[in-house]
Design a protein around this motif. Structure first.
Motif, mmCIF file in Angstrom:
data_model
loop_
_atom_site.group_PDB
_atom_site.id
_atom_site.type_symbol
_atom_site.label_atom_id
_atom_site.label_comp_id
_atom_site.label_asym_id
_atom_site.label_seq_id
_atom_site.Cartn_x
_atom_site.Cartn_y
_atom_site.Cartn_z
ATOM 1 N N ARG A 115 22.526 -0.087 37.627
ATOM 2 C CA ARG A 115 23.937 0.036 37.961
ATOM 3 C C ARG A 115 24.541 1.202 37.180
ATOM 4 N NH1 ARG A 115 28.233 -4.319 39.358
ATOM 5 N NH2 ARG A 115 30.027 -3.043 38.870
ATOM 6 N N VAL A 116 25.298 2.053 37.875
ATOM 7 C CA VAL A 116 25.908 3.235 37.274
ATOM 8 C C VAL A 116 27.338 2.886 36.881
ATOM 9 C CG1 VAL A 116 26.534 5.645 37.663
ATOM 10 C CG2 VAL A 116 24.480 4.729 38.706
ATOM 11 N N SER A 117 27.685 3.274 35.667
ATOM 12 C CA SER A 117 29.031 2.939 35.194
ATOM 13 C C SER A 117 30.073 3.858 35.827
ATOM 14 C CB SER A 117 29.091 3.055 33.666
ATOM 15 O OG SER A 117 29.032 4.413 33.273
#
Length: 117
Positions: free
Chosen positions: A5-7
Protein backbone atom coordinates in the motif's frame (compact mmCIF):
# COMPACT_ATOMS: atom_id res chain seq x y z
CA UNK A 1 1.92 -11.31 -4.73
CA UNK A 2 0.11 -8.14 -3.75
CA UNK A 3 1.40 -4.62 -4.08
CA UNK A 4 2.31 -2.81 -0.90
CA UNK A 5 0.00 0.00 0.00
CA UNK A 6 1.34 3.43 -1.02
CA UNK A 7 0.95 6.25 1.45
CA UNK A 8 -0.72 9.55 0.59
CA UNK A 9 2.60 11.38 1.11
CA UNK A 10 4.28 9.27 -1.60
CA UNK A 11 1.37 9.90 -3.99
CA UNK A 12 1.51 13.67 -3.35
CA UNK A 13 5.30 13.73 -3.70
CA UNK A 14 5.31 11.90 -7.04
CA UNK A 15 2.40 14.02 -8.29
CA UNK A 16 4.22 17.23 -7.36
CA UNK A 17 7.40 16.02 -9.06
CA UNK A 18 5.46 15.11 -12.21
CA UNK A 19 3.67 18.48 -12.22
CA UNK A 20 6.93 20.40 -11.80
CA UNK A 21 8.52 18.39 -14.60
CA UNK A 22 5.65 19.21 -16.97
CA UNK A 23 5.72 22.89 -15.93
CA UNK A 24 9.46 23.13 -16.59
CA UNK A 25 9.05 21.44 -19.97
CA UNK A 26 6.25 23.87 -20.90
CA UNK A 27 8.35 26.86 -19.84
CA UNK A 28 11.32 25.63 -21.89
CA UNK A 29 9.26 24.90 -24.98
CA UNK A 30 7.52 28.27 -24.87
CA UNK A 31 10.31 30.56 -23.67
CA UNK A 32 13.19 29.29 -25.82
CA UNK A 33 11.58 30.34 -29.14
CA UNK A 34 10.71 33.75 -27.65
CA UNK A 35 14.28 34.11 -26.42
CA UNK A 36 15.47 33.22 -29.93
CA UNK A 37 13.37 36.01 -31.45
CA UNK A 38 14.67 38.45 -28.83
CA UNK A 39 18.23 37.35 -29.60
CA UNK A 40 17.72 37.95 -33.33
CA UNK A 41 16.31 41.43 -32.72
CA UNK A 42 19.10 42.40 -30.31
CA UNK A 43 21.76 41.08 -32.71
CA UNK A 44 20.26 43.04 -35.60
CA UNK A 45 20.05 46.23 -33.53
CA UNK A 46 23.61 45.89 -32.26
CA UNK A 47 25.00 45.33 -35.77
CA UNK A 48 23.10 48.24 -37.34
CA UNK A 49 23.11 50.66 -34.41
CA UNK A 50 24.25 53.76 -36.33
CA UNK A 51 21.80 53.48 -39.22
CA UNK A 52 24.38 53.48 -42.03
CA UNK A 53 23.38 50.07 -43.39
CA UNK A 54 25.98 47.63 -44.65
CA UNK A 55 28.78 50.22 -44.46
CA UNK A 56 29.01 49.98 -40.70
CA UNK A 57 29.51 46.20 -40.58
CA UNK A 58 32.93 44.89 -39.66
CA UNK A 59 34.53 41.94 -41.43
CA UNK A 60 33.68 39.70 -38.51
CA UNK A 61 29.99 40.64 -38.71
CA UNK A 62 29.88 40.07 -42.48
CA UNK A 63 31.50 36.64 -42.05
CA UNK A 64 29.08 35.83 -39.21
CA UNK A 65 26.07 36.79 -41.38
CA UNK A 66 27.32 34.67 -44.29
CA UNK A 67 27.89 31.69 -41.98
CA UNK A 68 24.46 32.18 -40.40
CA UNK A 69 22.79 32.19 -43.82
CA UNK A 70 24.73 29.07 -44.88
CA UNK A 71 23.79 27.24 -41.67
CA UNK A 72 20.17 28.31 -42.02
CA UNK A 73 20.07 26.94 -45.59
CA UNK A 74 21.53 23.65 -44.32
CA UNK A 75 18.97 23.56 -41.52
CA UNK A 76 16.14 24.18 -44.00
CA UNK A 77 17.41 21.41 -46.26
CA UNK A 78 17.40 18.89 -43.41
CA UNK A 79 13.96 20.02 -42.25
CA UNK A 80 12.61 19.29 -45.72
CA UNK A 81 14.53 16.00 -45.87
CA UNK A 82 13.01 14.78 -42.59
CA UNK A 83 9.51 16.03 -43.46
CA UNK A 84 9.06 18.86 -40.98
CA UNK A 85 6.43 21.43 -41.80
CA UNK A 86 7.38 25.10 -42.13
CA UNK A 87 6.14 25.89 -38.61
CA UNK A 88 7.89 22.92 -37.02
CA UNK A 89 11.15 23.94 -38.68
CA UNK A 90 10.72 27.56 -37.65
CA UNK A 91 10.07 26.65 -34.02
CA UNK A 92 13.09 24.34 -34.01
CA UNK A 93 15.28 27.11 -35.45
CA UNK A 94 14.02 29.60 -32.87
CA UNK A 95 14.68 27.11 -30.07
CA UNK A 96 18.27 26.70 -31.22
CA UNK A 97 18.65 30.49 -31.38
CA UNK A 98 17.11 30.71 -27.91
CA UNK A 99 19.67 28.31 -26.50
CA UNK A 100 22.46 30.25 -28.24
CA UNK A 101 21.11 33.54 -26.86
CA UNK A 102 20.96 32.04 -23.39
CA UNK A 103 24.56 30.86 -23.63
CA UNK A 104 25.76 34.25 -24.89
CA UNK A 105 23.84 36.02 -22.13
CA UNK A 106 25.25 33.82 -19.39
CA UNK A 107 28.74 34.24 -20.83
CA UNK A 108 28.36 38.02 -20.92
CA UNK A 109 27.15 38.05 -17.31
CA UNK A 110 30.07 35.91 -16.19
CA UNK A 111 32.60 38.13 -17.95
CA UNK A 112 30.97 41.29 -16.59
CA UNK A 113 30.90 39.82 -13.09
CA UNK A 114 34.66 39.33 -13.09
CA UNK A 115 34.74 35.57 -13.62
CA UNK A 116 36.56 35.95 -16.94
CA UNK A 117 39.79 37.23 -15.35
Amino acid sequence: MTKPRVSLLVILDSGLTYGLQKLLLFVLTSLLPMLGVIGLVVTYQSCFEHGRGLLELSRFEVIAFVLFIALERRFTYYCRLFGYSFWQGLVRLLRVLGVASLMVGVGALLIEGGFGD
